[in-house]
Design a protein around this motif. Structure first.
Motif, short mmCIF file in Angstrom:
data_model
loop_
_atom_site.label_atom_id
_atom_site.label_comp_id
_atom_site.label_asym_id
_atom_site.label_seq_id
_atom_site.Cartn_x
_atom_site.Cartn_y
_atom_site.Cartn_z
N ARG A 15 0.99 -1.12 -0.12
CA ARG A 15 0.05 -0.05 0.01
C ARG A 15 0.91 1.01 -0.09
NH1 ARG A 15 -2.84 -3.57 -1.55
NH2 ARG A 15 -4.47 -4.40 -0.26
N ILE A 16 0.87 2.17 -1.21
CA ILE A 16 1.83 3.23 -1.26
C ILE A 16 0.73 4.48 -0.92
CG2 ILE A 16 3.00 4.72 -2.57
CD1 ILE A 16 3.82 1.47 -2.25
N TYR A 17 1.40 5.30 0.13
CA TYR A 17 0.50 6.44 0.50
C TYR A 17 1.18 7.65 -0.02
CZ TYR A 17 -2.40 3.55 3.35
OH TYR A 17 -3.31 2.83 3.86
N ALA A 18 0.35 8.78 -0.31
CA ALA A 18 0.91 9.88 -1.04
C ALA A 18 0.12 11.04 -0.04
CB ALA A 18 0.83 10.03 -2.38
N LEU A 19 0.62 12.23 -0.10
CA LEU A 19 0.18 13.36 0.45
C LEU A 19 -1.06 13.96 -0.71
CD1 LEU A 19 0.30 15.29 2.95
CD2 LEU A 19 1.78 16.55 1.56
N GLU A 20 -2.12 14.42 -0.02
CA GLU A 20 -3.37 14.87 -0.86
C GLU A 20 -3.04 16.21 -0.78
OE1 GLU A 20 -5.87 15.75 -3.51
OE2 GLU A 20 -5.71 13.40 -3.13
N LEU A 21 -2.55 16.79 -1.81
CA LEU A 21 -2.07 18.23 -2.03
C LEU A 21 -3.58 19.16 -1.69
CD1 LEU A 21 0.39 18.32 -4.42
CD2 LEU A 21 0.79 18.30 -2.14
N ASP A 22 -4.73 18.62 -2.43
CA ASP A 22 -5.90 19.64 -2.17
C ASP A 22 -6.40 19.85 -0.82
OD1 ASP A 22 -6.05 19.49 -4.81
OD2 ASP A 22 -7.67 18.12 -5.03
N ALA A 23 -6.19 18.91 0.08
CA ALA A 23 -6.40 18.95 1.35
C ALA A 23 -5.50 20.01 2.23
CB ALA A 23 -6.32 17.61 2.27
N VAL A 24 -4.06 19.94 1.87
CA VAL A 24 -3.24 20.75 2.40
C VAL A 24 -3.47 22.05 1.89
CG1 VAL A 24 -0.71 21.35 2.43
CG2 VAL A 24 -1.53 18.96 2.52
N GLN A 25 -3.70 22.43 0.60
CA GLN A 25 -4.06 23.59 -0.08
C GLN A 25 -5.40 24.27 0.73
OE1 GLN A 25 -4.18 22.71 -4.06
NE2 GLN A 25 -2.23 23.69 -4.53
N ALA A 26 -6.41 23.48 1.08
CA ALA A 26 -7.29 23.96 1.72
C ALA A 26 -7.10 24.25 3.06
CB ALA A 26 -8.47 22.84 2.06
N LEU A 27 -6.24 23.71 3.88
CA LEU A 27 -5.83 24.20 5.30
C LEU A 27 -4.99 25.46 5.00
CD1 LEU A 27 -4.38 20.83 6.76
CD2 LEU A 27 -6.19 22.28 7.61
N GLY A 28 -4.08 25.44 4.15
CA GLY A 28 -3.35 26.90 3.95
C GLY A 28 -4.32 28.11 3.62
N GLN A 29 -5.26 27.81 2.66
CA GLN A 29 -6.36 28.96 2.49
C GLN A 29 -6.97 29.26 3.72
OE1 GLN A 29 -8.26 27.14 -0.75
NE2 GLN A 29 -6.92 27.85 -2.17
N TRP A 30 -7.59 28.22 4.48
CA TRP A 30 -8.11 28.54 5.65
C TRP A 30 -7.07 29.47 6.80
CZ3 TRP A 30 -7.83 27.82 11.16
CH2 TRP A 30 -9.07 27.97 11.76
N CYS A 31 -5.91 29.10 6.73
CA CYS A 31 -5.11 29.62 7.61
C CYS A 31 -4.74 31.17 7.14
CB CYS A 31 -3.54 28.86 7.80
SG CYS A 31 -4.24 27.37 8.70
N GLU A 32 -4.86 31.34 5.93
CA GLU A 32 -4.31 32.57 5.23
C GLU A 32 -5.12 33.76 6.00
OE1 GLU A 32 -4.14 32.16 0.94
OE2 GLU A 32 -2.44 31.43 0.96
N GLN A 33 -6.40 33.43 6.20
CA GLN A 33 -7.38 34.33 6.49
C GLN A 33 -6.93 35.06 7.86
OE1 GLN A 33 -11.27 33.29 7.95
NE2 GLN A 33 -10.24 30.98 8.42
N PHE A 34 -5.77 34.53 8.71
CA PHE A 34 -5.52 35.01 9.76
C PHE A 34 -3.94 35.79 9.68
CE2 PHE A 34 -8.01 31.29 10.93
CZ PHE A 34 -8.84 31.85 11.75
N LEU A 35 -3.51 35.84 8.51
CA LEU A 35 -2.36 36.55 8.19
C LEU A 35 -2.61 38.09 7.98
CD1 LEU A 35 -0.45 33.93 6.05
CD2 LEU A 35 -0.06 34.25 8.58
#
Length: 150
Positions: free
Chosen positions: A65-85
């Motif tokens: 079983r090969i696992y990879a990071l799901e970039l869409d989820a990471v981008q969603a987190l980043g976008q949510w966090c950007e509102q506090f910058l």
């Protein structure tokens, strides 16, 4: 994918370590076990939570079983966090880099690709560092024995 689910999945330090391992390359469960130094069932349990939160994807290759990071989820987190910058500072004049050439500000980043928010943070850190250094110099001057070698 709900932000709450993402943060719940990231609340566990082991899951964050798994994501750190996956940031540069997809890995088999066995590789994660070796790198993290924890049991295979524990790694699998955490991978299941990360997969359910859409933070990783799994690709079956035979028994592996090969696992990879799901970039869409990471981008969603980043976008949510950007509102506090803080909002990027508007720079009217181009800034000069260390070589004396002009850096042009484009879409909130200069020609070196440094975002305006990072430039502002850098200037703020620089000012604080200057203040701390100045205070250290005052202390040294007040107590000359600290400045002398015996």
């Amino acid at each position: 994918m709900a932000i709450d689910d993402l943060f719940s999945a990231l609340a566990e330090p082991t899951r964050r370590r798994i994501l750190e391992e996956l940031k540069d390359e997809a890995l088999a469960v066995g590789m994660l076990v070796d790198r993290l130094g924890i049991s295979q069932p524990t790694v699998s349990k955490h991978l299941k939570v990360l997969r359910e939160a859409s933070l990783v994807t799994m690709n079956a290759q035979g028994q592996r079983r090969i696992y990879a990071l799901e970039l869409d989820a990471v981008q969603a987190l980043g976008q949510w966090c950007e509102q506090f910058l803080p909002e990027p500072e508007i720079i009217d004049e181009p800034e000069a880099d260390l070589a004396g050439t002009q850096l042009v500000t484009v879409n909130g980043a200069n020609s070196a690709g440094i975002p305006a928010a990072a430039q502002t943070l850098g200037r703020s850190v620089g000012r604080k560092l200057e203040h701390v250094t100045g205070r250290a110099q005052e202390i040294i001057e007040r107590f000359p024995r600290f400045g002398r070698k015996r």
